[in-house]
Design a protein around this motif. Structure first.
Motif, PDB file in Angstrom:
ATOM      1  N   ALA A 134       1.336   6.377  -6.958  1.00  0.00           N
ATOM      2  CA  ALA A 134       0.089   6.797  -7.606  1.00  0.00           C
ATOM      3  C   ALA A 134      -0.602   7.950  -6.890  1.00  0.00           C
ATOM      4  N   GLY A 135      -0.131   8.315  -5.703  1.00  0.00           N
ATOM      5  CA  GLY A 135      -0.713   9.443  -4.991  1.00  0.00           C
ATOM      6  C   GLY A 135      -2.017   9.156  -4.283  1.00  0.00           C
ATOM      7  N   TYR A 136      -2.301   7.880  -4.014  1.00  0.00           N
ATOM      8  CA  TYR A 136      -3.540   7.534  -3.321  1.00  0.00           C
ATOM      9  C   TYR A 136      -3.537   8.072  -1.887  1.00  0.00           C
ATOM     10  N   ASP A 137      -4.723   8.358  -1.384  1.00  0.00           N
ATOM     11  CA  ASP A 137      -4.886   8.770   0.011  1.00  0.00           C
ATOM     12  C   ASP A 137      -5.807   7.755   0.677  1.00  0.00           C
ATOM     13  N   PHE A 138      -5.219   6.651   1.141  1.00  0.00           N
ATOM     14  CA  PHE A 138      -5.964   5.539   1.701  1.00  0.00           C
ATOM     15  C   PHE A 138      -5.600   5.345   3.169  1.00  0.00           C
ATOM     16  N   THR A 139      -6.424   4.583   3.856  1.00  0.00           N
ATOM     17  CA  THR A 139      -6.167   4.214   5.248  1.00  0.00           C
ATOM     18  C   THR A 139      -6.220   2.697   5.375  1.00  0.00           C
ATOM     19  N   ALA A 140      -5.170   2.125   5.958  1.00  0.00           N
ATOM     20  CA  ALA A 140      -5.132   0.681   6.215  1.00  0.00           C
ATOM     21  C   ALA A 140      -5.703   0.416   7.599  1.00  0.00           C
ATOM     22  N   LEU A 141      -6.542  -0.598   7.706  1.00  0.00           N
ATOM     23  CA  LEU A 141      -7.127  -0.962   8.989  1.00  0.00           C
ATOM     24  C   LEU A 141      -6.304  -2.087   9.628  1.00  0.00           C
ATOM     25  N   ALA A 142      -6.871  -2.853  10.525  1.00  0.00           N
ATOM     26  CA  ALA A 142      -6.083  -3.804  11.324  1.00  0.00           C
ATOM     27  C   ALA A 142      -5.719  -5.060  10.511  1.00  0.00           C
ATOM     28  N   PRO A 143      -4.537  -5.639  10.758  1.00  0.00           N
ATOM     29  CA  PRO A 143      -4.125  -6.867  10.060  1.00  0.00           C
ATOM     30  C   PRO A 143      -5.146  -7.991  10.241  1.00  0.00           C
ATOM     31  N   VAL A 144      -5.369  -8.751   9.153  1.00  0.00           N
ATOM     32  CA  VAL A 144      -6.303  -9.878   9.197  1.00  0.00           C
ATOM     33  C   VAL A 144      -5.568 -11.211   9.079  1.00  0.00           C
ATOM     34  N   HIS A 145      -4.722 -11.350   8.065  1.00  0.00           N
ATOM     35  CA  HIS A 145      -4.039 -12.632   7.890  1.00  0.00           C
ATOM     36  C   HIS A 145      -2.712 -12.447   7.156  1.00  0.00           C
ATOM     37  N   VAL A 146      -1.875 -13.457   7.259  1.00  0.00           N
ATOM     38  CA  VAL A 146      -0.596 -13.505   6.546  1.00  0.00           C
ATOM     39  C   VAL A 146      -0.633 -14.664   5.560  1.00  0.00           C
ATOM     40  N   GLU A 147      -0.155 -14.401   4.337  1.00  0.00           N
ATOM     41  CA  GLU A 147       0.007 -15.445   3.321  1.00  0.00           C
ATOM     42  C   GLU A 147       1.513 -15.580   3.067  1.00  0.00           C
ATOM     43  N   PRO A 148       2.175 -16.541   3.674  1.00  0.00           N
ATOM     44  CA  PRO A 148       3.623 -16.630   3.512  1.00  0.00           C
ATOM     45  C   PRO A 148       4.025 -16.881   2.059  1.00  0.00           C
ATOM     46  N   LEU A 169       0.831  -1.202   0.000  1.00  0.00           N
ATOM     47  CA  LEU A 169       0.000   0.000   0.000  1.00  0.00           C
ATOM     48  C   LEU A 169       0.867   1.254   0.000  1.00  0.00           C
ATOM     49  N   GLU A 170       1.890   1.262   0.831  1.00  0.00           N
ATOM     50  CA  GLU A 170       2.763   2.439   0.909  1.00  0.00           C
ATOM     51  C   GLU A 170       3.466   2.700  -0.414  1.00  0.00           C
ATOM     52  N   GLU A 171       3.894   1.636  -1.086  1.00  0.00           N
ATOM     53  CA  GLU A 171       4.541   1.788  -2.397  1.00  0.00           C
ATOM     54  C   GLU A 171       3.545   2.334  -3.406  1.00  0.00           C
ATOM     55  N   GLN A 172       2.297   1.849  -3.369  1.00  0.00           N
ATOM     56  CA  GLN A 172       1.261   2.313  -4.284  1.00  0.00           C
ATOM     57  C   GLN A 172       0.890   3.772  -4.017  1.00  0.00           C
ATOM     58  N   GLU A 173       0.806   4.144  -2.746  1.00  0.00           N
ATOM     59  CA  GLU A 173       0.493   5.534  -2.418  1.00  0.00           C
ATOM     60  C   GLU A 173       1.588   6.469  -2.910  1.00  0.00           C
ATOM     61  N   ALA A 174       2.843   6.038  -2.761  1.00  0.00           N
ATOM     62  CA  ALA A 174       3.965   6.868  -3.198  1.00  0.00           C
ATOM     63  C   ALA A 174       3.989   7.027  -4.715  1.00  0.00           C
ATOM     64  N   THR A 197       7.221  -4.457  -3.820  1.00  0.00           N
ATOM     65  CA  THR A 197       7.056  -5.011  -2.480  1.00  0.00           C
ATOM     66  C   THR A 197       7.294  -6.506  -2.455  1.00  0.00           C
ATOM     67  N   ASN A 198       6.642  -7.237  -3.362  1.00  0.00           N
ATOM     68  CA  ASN A 198       6.779  -8.691  -3.351  1.00  0.00           C
ATOM     69  C   ASN A 198       8.111  -9.149  -3.915  1.00  0.00           C
ATOM     70  N   ALA A 199       8.700  -8.366  -4.802  1.00  0.00           N
ATOM     71  CA  ALA A 199      10.053  -8.680  -5.268  1.00  0.00           C
ATOM     72  C   ALA A 199      11.028  -8.618  -4.093  1.00  0.00           C
ATOM     73  N   ALA A 200      10.873  -7.591  -3.261  1.00  0.00           N
ATOM     74  CA  ALA A 200      11.745  -7.455  -2.089  1.00  0.00           C
ATOM     75  C   ALA A 200      11.547  -8.630  -1.128  1.00  0.00           C
ATOM     76  N   ARG A 201      10.301  -9.014  -0.905  1.00  0.00           N
ATOM     77  CA  ARG A 201      10.033 -10.173  -0.034  1.00  0.00           C
ATOM     78  C   ARG A 201      10.672 -11.435  -0.606  1.00  0.00           C
ATOM     79  N   ALA A 202      10.554 -11.605  -1.916  1.00  0.00           N
ATOM     80  CA  ALA A 202      11.111 -12.794  -2.562  1.00  0.00           C
ATOM     81  C   ALA A 202      12.632 -12.821  -2.428  1.00  0.00           C
ATOM     82  N   LEU A 203      13.272 -11.694  -2.647  1.00  0.00           N
ATOM     83  CA  LEU A 203      14.731 -11.637  -2.531  1.00  0.00           C
ATOM     84  C   LEU A 203      15.174 -11.934  -1.100  1.00  0.00           C
TER      85      LEU A 203
END
Length: 272
Positions: free
Chosen positions: A101-115, A94-99, A142-148
Motif C-alpha cells: 500500500a506504500g505506507y510510511d509508518f514506524t513500528a515502536l517497541a514490541p508489547v506482546h505476543v499472541e500465539p 506491517l512490512e507486507e502492508q507497507e510494500a 503474514t498470518n497465512a505464512a505463520r499458519a503454514l
C-alpha cells in the motif's frame, strides 16, 4: 484597564512571535489533544482501556480508543490522519502492508505476543486428523505464512525453502494427509470451526470466540524468539510526539505487564 490592555497586547505579541517562528496555537495545543489510537477489540483495546482508566491520568495523557474488527482499516485510518497511532499488528504484517500500500509508518517497541493456535471442534488430538482433512487458515500473507509454519512444525505438511520470502499454500511441498487448505479472512476463521476439521486462529480472535488458547488449542506457536510481537505503529516522524512517547512508556510498564499476565493467562504474553 491599562493593565488588562497591556496584558492583551503582550499576549498578542507573543502569539505573533510564535507564528513567525513556525509555531502557533496548532502546535502548542497538539500535546493537549486526545491521542487517537486504533486497536483490535481483544486484547489491544482492553490493554489500552486499562491504561486509560488506571494509568493515563497520572501521566497526563488523554487517550481516545477507536476499535476495529479487521486488519486493514486501522492502517488506512492511520495513513489518512484519522488516527495518531494504531495497536494491532506485527512487524512482518506491517512490512507486507507497507510494500503493498506504500505506507510510511514506524513500528515502536514490541508489547506482546499472541500465539497462533490450531483448534478443532471434532478432534482432541492432531494425530486423529483424517486423510483429506479440511484446514482453515487466515488469508492475509503474514498470518497465512505463520499458519503454514505452525502446520509444518506439527508434522502435517512440509514447506519448500522460500528463503526470506513468506511461504504460501503454493509452497506446500509434502502433504502426506492430502489436507485441503482453505484461506479465510482472519476474523472469520473461528466461525469456520464447525465446517472444517482444524483451523489456525490468531490469538486475539480465539479469545474473542471464547477459546482459551492454553487449554483449547491442539498446538500453539512458540512464544520464545517469536518475531510476531504486536506493537504500537505511528506515521514516520510522529514517534517523537510527546503523547506517543507517554503511551509507549505506559505500554511497557510493570503495571501493563502484570495486567497482561493476570488477564490472559498465557493467551497473550508480554514481549518486554
Amino acid at each position: 484597564m491599562r493593565s488588562r490592555l497591556t496584558s492583551l497586547l503582550a499576549a498578542s505579541a507573543a502569539t505573533a512571535l510564535l507564528a513567525a517562528c513556525g509555531g502557533g496555537e496548532a502546535e502548542l495545543s497538539a500535546a493537549d489533544e486526545p491521542l487517537q489510537v486504533g486497536a483490535s477489540p481483544v486484547p489491544h483495546a482492553e490493554i489500552l482501556r486499562f491504561i486509560e482508566e488506571d494509568l493515563a491520568a497520572d501521566a497526563g495523557l488523554d487517550l481516545e480508543i477507536v476499535e476495529f474488527t479487521d486488519y486493514v482499516q486501522p492502517n488506512v485510518a492511520l495513513d489518512d490522519g484519522s488516527l495518531d497511532a494504531n495497536y494491532f499488528q506485527t512487524v512482518p504484517y506491517l512490512e507486507e502492508q507497507e510494500a503493498s500500500a506504500g505506507y510510511d509508518f514506524t513500528a515502536l517497541a514490541p508489547v506482546h505476543v499472541e500465539p497462533l493456535g490450531i483448534y478443532s471442534e471434532s478432534l482432541t488430538d492432531l494425530a486423529a486428523l483424517p486423510d483429506g482433512g479440511t484446514v482453515a487458515i487466515p488469508n492475509d500473507p503474514t498470518n497465512a505464512a505463520r499458519a503454514l509454519r505452525l502446520l509444518e512444525a506439527n508434522g502435517l505438511i512440509t514447506l519448500a525453502d522460500t528463503g526470506d520470502a513468506a511461504p504460501t499454500s503454493l509452497d506446500v511441498q509434502d502433504n502426506p494427509k492430502d489436507l485441503q487448505i482453505s484461506e479465510v479472512e482472519a476474523a472469520q476463521v473461528p466461525r469456520s470451526l464447525a465446517d472444517v476439521d482444524i483451523a489456525v486462529i490468531n490469538g486475539n480472535y480465539a479469545i474473542e470466540a471464547d477459546l482459551v488458547p492454553a487449554e483449547d488449542a491442539l498446538a500453539l506457536e512458540e512464544a520464545e524468539g517469536n518475531p510476531n510481537a504486536n506493537l504500537l505503529v505511528v506515521r514516520a516522524g510522529d514517534e517523537d510526539d510527546q503523547r506517543i512517547q507517554q503511551l509507549e512508556e505506559l505500554l511497557h510498564s510493570d503495571e501493563v505487564r502484570q495486567f497482561i499476565e493476570q488477564t490472559y493467562e498465557g493467551a497473550v504474553i508480554p514481549a518486554f
